[in-house]
Write a protein that holds these residues in place. Structure first.
Motif, mmCIF file in Angstrom:
data_model
loop_
_atom_site.group_PDB
_atom_site.id
_atom_site.type_symbol
_atom_site.label_atom_id
_atom_site.label_comp_id
_atom_site.label_asym_id
_atom_site.label_seq_id
_atom_site.Cartn_x
_atom_site.Cartn_y
_atom_site.Cartn_z
ATOM 1 N N ILE A 9 1.814 -39.538 -0.483
ATOM 2 C CA ILE A 9 2.849 -38.506 -0.405
ATOM 3 C C ILE A 9 2.905 -37.716 -1.720
ATOM 4 C CG2 ILE A 9 5.329 -38.114 -0.108
ATOM 5 C CD1 ILE A 9 4.332 -39.465 2.347
ATOM 6 N N GLU B 218 5.226 -33.329 1.175
ATOM 7 C CA GLU B 218 6.504 -33.680 1.780
ATOM 8 C C GLU B 218 7.508 -32.551 1.564
ATOM 9 O OE1 GLU B 218 8.090 -37.991 1.504
ATOM 10 O OE2 GLU B 218 8.843 -36.921 -0.230
ATOM 11 N N HIS C 269 10.058 -35.273 5.043
ATOM 12 C CA HIS C 269 10.322 -36.491 4.280
ATOM 13 C C HIS C 269 11.000 -37.534 5.161
ATOM 14 C CE1 HIS C 269 13.586 -38.646 2.032
ATOM 15 N NE2 HIS C 269 12.535 -39.158 1.451
#
Ligand SMILES: [Zn+2]
Length: 399
Positions: free
Chosen positions: A126, A148, A181
């Motif tokens: 991420i 994200e 997210h």
């Protein structure tokens, strides 16, 4: 072409190809670059008879695929206190993100090296920033970057999306996706943008899901700590209408129905929700990061329930901000200790082949099969009768 003298032969008490049953005293033959030439079981003679055999006590498995990590948070190792809950954790991250670029990048480099040593060959990572991009570009590990996007208020959707597009360009749009997210940090406007883009580009997505109980409270009746945090951050939540449903069921209709989507954590997910979710999208993956759950909330998801449902399960380490190390065997150990009825072989598949399938790289990674180049890892500390983990588990990359 390969040169015969650089060919390598590995044997162990057991070889776990993952795509087929474990082989007692199996032999793996590779070329000098680690491409699998042969997987043999005694007493069948080897086609590649020449060359010395290297014996390893214990087992040999394919390289691991870490299905959830945040390299860019590596500098927060040991900084955030354990077992205080997700809310404290997020507040901690927000106040601590402000480190120098040098500190962040040097911690990213160290974490990448740690994963390589621990036998990790591919990572779903991420990114909110570009701090990890250079390390990932030159690493020997294969990375897929999930950029994200966060934006609770609908007015933030456009800006969040554009910022993501810019970061994606920095990666030349290779092995990268724009993703949400979590349900509580994405407005419907933002989810719509992500959905459209993912469908156009056939991309794989990932989302943090039901890591703590407050996520459901926000959607069910607009209560709980997340709402308090938004207020503390000065974010207007007056537009937000509770749905009366859990967070997962609330956002589900706004997610793509066919793209692969990996849901991460699932600590508070219940059986009835799983049925609705897989009915909506048959290509869901369920990722567990058990040590991170113990670090933050000191509670584990009901992994047995997911196993019984025969779902696509993957394993991740999460970041060093919420874990003691970036080691897949340590995650396997925690699952074996807490869910002793889930076979080792099954958890190994979650840690290798399933993660490779999620990322679309199973042609090369995830199992020991002729023609693949999955990396080989030697594991010790597992007893050979029932593959229980007896204490310390060690994993060393062979190739
Ligand atoms: Zn995470």
């Amino acid at each position: 072409m390969f040169s015969l003298h650089l060919m390598r032969k590995f044997t162990a008490d057991f070889v776990f190809p993952v795509s087929s049953p474990p082989i007692k005293n199996g032999v793996v033959v590779t070329d000098d670059e680690g491409k699998i030439l042969e997987v043999a079981s005694p007493p069948n003679p080897l086609s590649f008879g020449e060359g010395e055999m290297q014996y390893y006590p214990g087992i040999i498995v394919p390289g691991f695929v870490n299905a959830h990590c945040h390299l860019e948070l590596s500098h927060l190792k040991g900084v955030i206190p354990e077992k205080k809950g997700l809310d404290e954790f997020i507040m901690g991250i927000e106040s601590l993100r402000a480190a120098s670029d040098e500190e962040i990048i040097s911690a990213v480099e160290k974490a990448d090296a740690e994963m390589y040593r621990n036998g990790i060959v591919a990572v779903s990572d991420i990114s909110n920033t570009n701090h990890s991009f250079q390390t990932k570009a030159k690493s020997k590990i294969h990375y897929h970057t999930f950029i994200e996007l966060l934006g609770f208020h609908p007015s933030r959707a456009e800006h969040a999306f554009e910022k993501g597009i810019q970061l994606e360009k920095e990666l030349n749009r290779k092995n990268v996706s724009l993703t949400m997210h979590a349900p509580y940090s994405a407005s419907i406007s933002l989810l719509k943008k992500i959905k459209k883009y993912a469908e156009e580009n056939h991309s794989v997505l990932t989302m943090h899901n039901q890591e703590n109980a407050d996520e459901n409270l926000l959607f069910i009746n607009k209560t709980g700590k997340i709402l308090k945090r938004l207020e503390a951050l000065g974010i207007d939540a007056s537009f937000f209408e509770p749905t009366g449903k859990t967070s997962l069921l609330s956002v589900l209709p706004h997610l793509p129905a066919m793209n692969k989507i990996q849901l991460v954590h699932n600590v508070y997910t219940i059986l009835a929700e799983i049925d609705v979710a897989i009915n909506y999208n048959p290509n869901l993956y369920w990722c567990f990061c058990p040590n991170a759950n113990l670090y933050i909330e000191n509670r584990l998801p009901d992994i047995q329930m997911f196993y019984d449902k025969k779902l696509n399960i993957t394993l991740g380490t999460d970041s060093l901000a919420s874990n003691w190390q970036l080691s897949i065997p340590e995650e396997i150990k925690t699952i074996r200790e807490n869910f002793p009825f889930i076979p080792f072989e099954e958890i190994l598949k979650w840690s290798t082949l399933n993660g490779a399938q999620l990322l679309g790289i199973s042609e090369k990674y995830g199992s020991i099969e002729k023609g693949k180049q999955p990396g080989l890892v030697h594991i010790m500390g597992i007893d050979e009768k029932n593959f229980r983990i007896t204490g310390q588990i060690t994993a060393v990359r062979l190739i």
